[in-house]
Design a protein around this motif. Structure first.
Motif, PDB file in Angstrom:
ATOM      1  N   PRO A  55      -4.257  15.718 -23.436  1.00 49.78           N
ATOM      2  CA  PRO A  55      -3.750  15.905 -22.072  1.00 49.78           C
ATOM      3  C   PRO A  55      -4.754  16.645 -21.193  1.00 49.78           C
ATOM      4  O   PRO A  55      -5.477  17.524 -21.653  1.00 49.78           O
ATOM      5  CB  PRO A  55      -2.487  16.747 -22.280  1.00 49.78           C
ATOM      6  CG  PRO A  55      -2.714  17.467 -23.569  1.00 49.78           C
ATOM      7  CD  PRO A  55      -3.580  16.569 -24.409  1.00 49.78           C
ATOM      8  N   THR A  56      -4.804  16.223 -19.941  1.00 49.90           N
ATOM      9  CA  THR A  56      -5.619  16.900 -18.940  1.00 49.90           C
ATOM     10  C   THR A  56      -4.699  17.219 -17.758  1.00 49.90           C
ATOM     11  O   THR A  56      -3.558  16.775 -17.717  1.00 49.90           O
ATOM     12  CB  THR A  56      -6.794  16.017 -18.467  1.00 49.90           C
ATOM     13  OG1 THR A  56      -6.268  14.808 -17.922  1.00 49.90           O
ATOM     14  CG2 THR A  56      -7.741  15.695 -19.611  1.00 49.90           C
ATOM     15  N   THR A  57      -5.216  17.957 -16.813  1.00 54.77           N
ATOM     16  CA  THR A  57      -4.448  18.262 -15.610  1.00 54.77           C
ATOM     17  C   THR A  57      -5.133  17.598 -14.433  1.00 54.77           C
ATOM     18  O   THR A  57      -6.336  17.788 -14.226  1.00 54.77           O
ATOM     19  CB  THR A  57      -4.368  19.788 -15.397  1.00 54.77           C
ATOM     20  OG1 THR A  57      -3.797  20.375 -16.568  1.00 54.77           O
ATOM     21  CG2 THR A  57      -3.513  20.132 -14.197  1.00 54.77           C
ATOM     22  N   ASP A  58      -4.382  16.797 -13.670  1.00 52.77           N
ATOM     23  CA  ASP A  58      -4.980  16.113 -12.525  1.00 52.77           C
ATOM     24  C   ASP A  58      -5.036  17.048 -11.317  1.00 52.77           C
ATOM     25  O   ASP A  58      -4.613  18.208 -11.380  1.00 52.77           O
ATOM     26  CB  ASP A  58      -4.251  14.803 -12.212  1.00 52.77           C
ATOM     27  CG  ASP A  58      -2.866  14.998 -11.608  1.00 52.77           C
ATOM     28  OD1 ASP A  58      -2.459  16.147 -11.358  1.00 52.77           O
ATOM     29  OD2 ASP A  58      -2.187  13.977 -11.378  1.00 52.77           O
ATOM     30  N   HIS A  62      -0.439  17.831 -12.349  1.00 53.93           N
ATOM     31  CA  HIS A  62       0.373  17.086 -13.293  1.00 53.93           C
ATOM     32  C   HIS A  62      -0.408  16.856 -14.587  1.00 53.93           C
ATOM     33  O   HIS A  62      -1.633  16.790 -14.568  1.00 53.93           O
ATOM     34  CB  HIS A  62       0.791  15.734 -12.710  1.00 53.93           C
ATOM     35  CG  HIS A  62       1.494  15.859 -11.411  1.00 53.93           C
ATOM     36  ND1 HIS A  62       1.306  14.975 -10.372  1.00 53.93           N
ATOM     37  CD2 HIS A  62       2.379  16.772 -10.946  1.00 53.93           C
ATOM     38  CE1 HIS A  62       2.043  15.320  -9.346  1.00 53.93           C
ATOM     39  NE2 HIS A  62       2.695  16.431  -9.654  1.00 53.93           N
ATOM     40  N   ALA A  64      -1.878  14.621 -17.317  1.00 56.83           N
ATOM     41  CA  ALA A  64      -2.276  13.222 -17.490  1.00 56.83           C
ATOM     42  C   ALA A  64      -2.645  13.000 -18.954  1.00 56.83           C
ATOM     43  O   ALA A  64      -3.259  13.868 -19.587  1.00 56.83           O
ATOM     44  CB  ALA A  64      -3.464  12.900 -16.587  1.00 56.83           C
ATOM     45  N   LYS A  66      -3.066   9.443 -22.083  1.00 52.95           N
ATOM     46  CA  LYS A  66      -3.015   8.001 -22.317  1.00 52.95           C
ATOM     47  C   LYS A  66      -2.163   7.707 -23.541  1.00 52.95           C
ATOM     48  O   LYS A  66      -2.255   8.382 -24.553  1.00 52.95           O
ATOM     49  CB  LYS A  66      -4.415   7.435 -22.525  1.00 52.95           C
ATOM     50  CG  LYS A  66      -5.200   7.375 -21.249  1.00 52.95           C
ATOM     51  CD  LYS A  66      -6.415   6.487 -21.401  1.00 52.95           C
ATOM     52  CE  LYS A  66      -7.114   6.454 -20.062  1.00 52.95           C
ATOM     53  NZ  LYS A  66      -7.390   5.120 -19.644  1.00 52.95           N
ATOM     54  N   THR A  71      -2.393   5.000 -18.770  1.00 56.55           N
ATOM     55  CA  THR A  71      -2.445   6.358 -18.238  1.00 56.55           C
ATOM     56  C   THR A  71      -1.056   6.754 -17.760  1.00 56.55           C
ATOM     57  O   THR A  71      -0.442   6.061 -16.959  1.00 56.55           O
ATOM     58  CB  THR A  71      -3.443   6.461 -17.073  1.00 56.55           C
ATOM     59  OG1 THR A  71      -4.736   6.080 -17.547  1.00 56.55           O
ATOM     60  CG2 THR A  71      -3.501   7.884 -16.523  1.00 56.55           C
ATOM     61  N   CYS A  72      -0.569   7.869 -18.294  1.00 55.65           N
ATOM     62  CA  CYS A  72       0.753   8.383 -17.931  1.00 55.65           C
ATOM     63  C   CYS A  72       0.603   9.787 -17.356  1.00 55.65           C
ATOM     64  O   CYS A  72      -0.401  10.462 -17.596  1.00 55.65           O
ATOM     65  CB  CYS A  72       1.658   8.453 -19.160  1.00 55.65           C
ATOM     66  SG  CYS A  72       2.051   6.850 -19.864  1.00 55.65           S
ATOM     67  N   TYR A  73       1.621  10.197 -16.633  1.00 56.37           N
ATOM     68  CA  TYR A  73       1.663  11.538 -16.047  1.00 56.37           C
ATOM     69  C   TYR A  73       3.003  12.179 -16.366  1.00 56.37           C
ATOM     70  O   TYR A  73       4.039  11.523 -16.274  1.00 56.37           O
ATOM     71  CB  TYR A  73       1.484  11.476 -14.526  1.00 56.37           C
ATOM     72  CG  TYR A  73       0.172  10.866 -14.123  1.00 56.37           C
ATOM     73  CD1 TYR A  73      -0.966  11.653 -13.991  1.00 56.37           C
ATOM     74  CD2 TYR A  73       0.065   9.498 -13.909  1.00 56.37           C
ATOM     75  CE1 TYR A  73      -2.183  11.086 -13.650  1.00 56.37           C
ATOM     76  CE2 TYR A  73      -1.148   8.924 -13.573  1.00 56.37           C
ATOM     77  CZ  TYR A  73      -2.268   9.724 -13.445  1.00 56.37           C
ATOM     78  OH  TYR A  73      -3.478   9.161 -13.115  1.00 56.37           O
ATOM     79  N   THR A  90       4.028   6.085 -15.054  1.00 58.31           N
ATOM     80  CA  THR A  90       2.767   5.362 -15.012  1.00 58.31           C
ATOM     81  C   THR A  90       2.831   4.394 -13.840  1.00 58.31           C
ATOM     82  O   THR A  90       3.919   3.965 -13.452  1.00 58.31           O
ATOM     83  CB  THR A  90       2.494   4.615 -16.340  1.00 58.31           C
ATOM     84  OG1 THR A  90       1.194   4.043 -16.292  1.00 58.31           O
ATOM     85  CG2 THR A  90       3.539   3.564 -16.629  1.00 58.31           C
ATOM     86  N   SER A 129       5.616   1.276 -10.431  1.00 55.95           N
ATOM     87  CA  SER A 129       5.572   2.383 -11.396  1.00 55.95           C
ATOM     88  C   SER A 129       6.797   2.281 -12.284  1.00 55.95           C
ATOM     89  O   SER A 129       7.851   1.809 -11.865  1.00 55.95           O
ATOM     90  CB  SER A 129       5.535   3.735 -10.691  1.00 55.95           C
ATOM     91  OG  SER A 129       6.721   3.946  -9.972  1.00 55.95           O
TER      92      SER A 129
END
Length: 167
Positions: A55-58, A62, A64, A66, A71-73, A90, A129
């Motif tokens: 996970p990363t932060t956009d 949020h 983010a 995969k 790609t999901c949030y 997504t 979405s």
């Protein structure tokens, strides 16, 4: 020699016991409050990592990640009653005409209870979405619902793509 106070049969003064009890109670309360303050986003991020996701932060804050190349949030919003609403979503850009996209997303939504598909447009592009929403009020519930979303989102995406391709 043994200390006289150690051998004393006098009870410990109740004033001191009350102070000790109060201090212990405050320490316990502080500990449980700190445990409860783990944010829903922290729980989601930790769960995703434990399952092997990255996970990363956009830029909007949020989470983010995969799932099967999609790609999901994960978006958590406080609702003010001790819980959060979490949306796992997504989105896809598409060449499908907006009217058809709207019709298919409405048909998709009629058959789903915890999923929703939204058709949208930003001229000249069309988007759709697919998302799942749930209430998060504790760690176990949040982890269970995230686990379900990891399984269901890819299935729903494929189902919607198949639905749109038919005709």
């Amino acid at each position: 020699t043994v200390s006289r106070s150690f051998l004393s049969t006098k009870p410990i003064k109740t004033k001191n016991m009350k102070k000790l009890s109060l201090v212990l109670l405050l320490l316990a309360g502080t500990f449980f409050t700190l445990q409860a303050q783990q944010s829903t986003q922290d729980i989601i991020r930790s769960y995703l990592k434990s399952e092997g996701y990255t996970p990363t932060t956009d830029e909007d804050g949020h989470i983010a990640f995969k799932v099967q190349g999609i790609t999901c949030y994960a978006i958590a919003r406080e609702v003010g009653i001790g819980c959060n609403v979490v949306q796992v979503t997504t989105a896809f850009k598409t060449e499908i005409p907006y009217e058809k996209l709207l019709e298919k997303s409405n048909a998709f939504n009629r058959n789903k209870f915890i999923a929703k598909c939204i058709a949208s447009r930003s001229n000249p592009e069309n988007y759709y979405s697919i998302s799942m929403e749930f209430i998060s009020d504790n760690q176990a519930n949040t982890e269970t619902q995230i686990a379900y979303s990891l399984q269901l989102i890819p299935i729903w995406v494929e189902e919607f793509k198949t639905m749109v391709a038919e005709e």
